[in-house]
Write an enzyme that holds these catalytic residues in place. Structure first.
Site, PDB file in Angstrom:
ATOM      1  N   GLY A 240       0.821  -1.213   0.000  1.00  0.00           N
ATOM      2  CA  GLY A 240       0.000   0.000   0.000  1.00  0.00           C
ATOM      3  C   GLY A 240       0.850   1.256   0.000  1.00  0.00           C
ATOM      4  O   GLY A 240       2.057   1.197  -0.266  1.00  0.00           O
ATOM      5  N   ASN A 241       0.239   2.385   0.268  1.00  0.00           N
ATOM      6  CA  ASN A 241       0.978   3.659   0.326  1.00  0.00           C
ATOM      7  C   ASN A 241       0.348   4.549   1.388  1.00  0.00           C
ATOM      8  O   ASN A 241      -0.666   4.194   1.998  1.00  0.00           O
ATOM      9  CB  ASN A 241       0.989   4.334  -1.048  1.00  0.00           C
ATOM     10  CG  ASN A 241      -0.418   4.622  -1.527  1.00  0.00           C
ATOM     11  OD1 ASN A 241      -1.097   5.480  -0.980  1.00  0.00           O
ATOM     12  ND2 ASN A 241      -0.870   3.874  -2.536  1.00  0.00           N
TER      13      ASN A 241
END
Ligand code: C5P
Length: 429
Positions: A232-233
């Site tokens: 993810g980020n």
């Protein structure tokens, strides 16, 4: 309010502040109360007019003892209201006639007396009746001697006005008319005007996007490695949320395709959940044909695990783990190729030097109208926080570098740049 021309031919905004956000031209009701600072209201009036606003003045009887209503009438080019209808046998005004059509009420200077009446809801003058009858934003710039300003009764009044939603412009500290030095001096006229324009921007009364269908992607996708882990980020979704709120307030129909955003949702906006790049692509494609403007703000994963393991992967004895990744579809580039006459805006989070060059190249490669660049290496820009530092690249060669500001203010600038590109057929107003 009428939207106003943003810049003259030299690229200088009417306020003289290059590249600044300017609220639309507004109709302002200015109340003047009794105090030696009343003469400074003439300057406030003049600056408001220079910024293109229309100003109508109401004065209290005490104010008239400091500055004649004729001065305000001459400068504003309008009659000045001083008496309530039937009051003192004078030709008077009905407060609803005075407040009608006004976008904002400003009271400068505001005396301790008038403010305390406002705080208690007294309507014993034209000015205080107007205040009670007015439904828009109110900006109050107090001025009085230091002892009055510091009195606990005044502090209570100020607290009540703030709680009632009034925008207070704090008085300056300095030499007062009575020779004392302390707080209580009316804020500078330019500061008062800035507060008025900030309050106007917050009302977003400009419905210049009425009828425009806006699609916004927001948040950050998560690409499953297994049932509990993902790639993810750090995207929080705040920039997308700010764009959605700004577009909605400007009258647009707004759909937000969101990935993993944990922020409050706003009534009137439609949300579609799309936690992964694949789901975001499907949702964006489905919504795109019925949109006029796409703001592709989401941080979409560029790569995802080729195959997510079923269940939770067991920690193996091996010291390392290799997860095979595959490219995701570039949604923005794909939609640009499919576009009819939609306007497309991409976002480029770049890191470090020549980020702007890379963002511009991205705009050309993806064939979109505008790319909004921000530099993840600069503190205060990009992920998570309430502020951003952006450069708007496009349309064409245009490039607007903005200082650090709230994401909402950034959103207004982005919409200002996008709005002229949206085909006129969508404008219902
Ligand atoms: O090329 P880059 O990923 O940096 O471009 C960022 C822009 O492209 C953003 O507007 C982002 O929402 C969009 N994007 C996309 N699909 C992807 C990756 C990014 O639409 N798979």
């Amino acid at each position: 309010m009428r939207p106003r021309a943003r810049e003259d031919e030299r690229g200088i905004s009417p306020s003289g502040r290059e590249g600044d956000t300017l609220p639309a031209v507004a109709e302002i009701l200015m109340g003047v109360t009794g105090g030696i600072a009343a003469y400074k209201s003439l300057d406030v009036l003049r600056i408001l007019q220079r910024h293109g606003h229309g100003v109508s003045v109401v004065m209290t009887h005490t104010a008239e003892r400091f500055v004649g209503s004729a001065s305000f009438a001459a400068l504003s080019g309008r009659e000045v209201g001083t008496h309530l209808f039937g009051d003192a046998g004078q030709p008077g005004y009905h407060h609803l006639d005075v407040t009608g059509g006004k976008d904002l009420m400003l009271i400068a200077p505001a005396s301790a007396n008038t403010m305390s009446q406002m705080a208690t809801g007294a309507a014993n003058s034209l000015l205080t009746s107007c205040y009670l009858a007015f439904r828009g934003p109110v900006v109050v710039a107090p001025a009085m001697n230091t002892a009055m300003w510091l009195h606990p009764a005044t502090a209570r009044t100020i607290e009540t006005l703030r709680a009632d939603g009034v925008h207070l412009v704090d008085p300056d500290t300095g030499l007062l008319a009575d020779g004392a030095v302390g707080p209580g001096r009316l804020a500078e006229p330019a500061v008062i005007v800035a507060a008025v324009e900030a309050a106007l921007a917050g009302t977003a009364a400009v419905k210049d996007m009425a009828g425009v269908r806006v699609l916004i992607s927001a948040g950050g996708t998560r690409e499953p490695i297994d049932a509990v882990r993902y790639v993810g980020n750090h995207s929080s979704g705040r920039m997308g949320w700010a764009l959605a709120a700004a577009a909605y307030d400007r009258g647009a129909e707004v759909v937000v395709v969101q990935a993993n955003v944990d922020l409050p949702r706003q009534p009137g906006i439609r949300y579609v959940n799309a936690p992964t790049a694949r789901e975001m692509r499907d949702a964006c494609r489905a919504e795109f044909t019925s949109s006029d403007l796409l703001l592709m703000c989401a941080a979409v994963a560029d790569y995802r695990p080729v195959a997510a393991a079923g269940g939770k992967m067991d920690k193996a004895e091996a010291e390392s783990l290799t997860v095979a990744l595959e490219r995701t579809t570039d949604i923005l580039a794909e939609l640009a190729a499919l576009r009819d006459d939609q306007v497309l805006i991409g976002f480029a989070v770049e890191h470090g030097p020549d980020g702007l060059g890379r963002a511009r190249a991205k705009r050309d490669r993806k064939a979109v109208d505008i790319v909004v660049h921000n530099d993840a290496a600069v503190a205060g820009a990009a992920f998570g926080g309430p502020d951003n530092i952006i450069t708007i690249i496009g349309p064409g060669e245009a490039e607007i570098a903005l200082p650090r500001m709230s994401k909402r203010a950034c959103a207004e600038h982005i919409l200002d740049a996008a709005r002229p590109l949206v085909p006129a057929r969508t404008v219902s107003a």
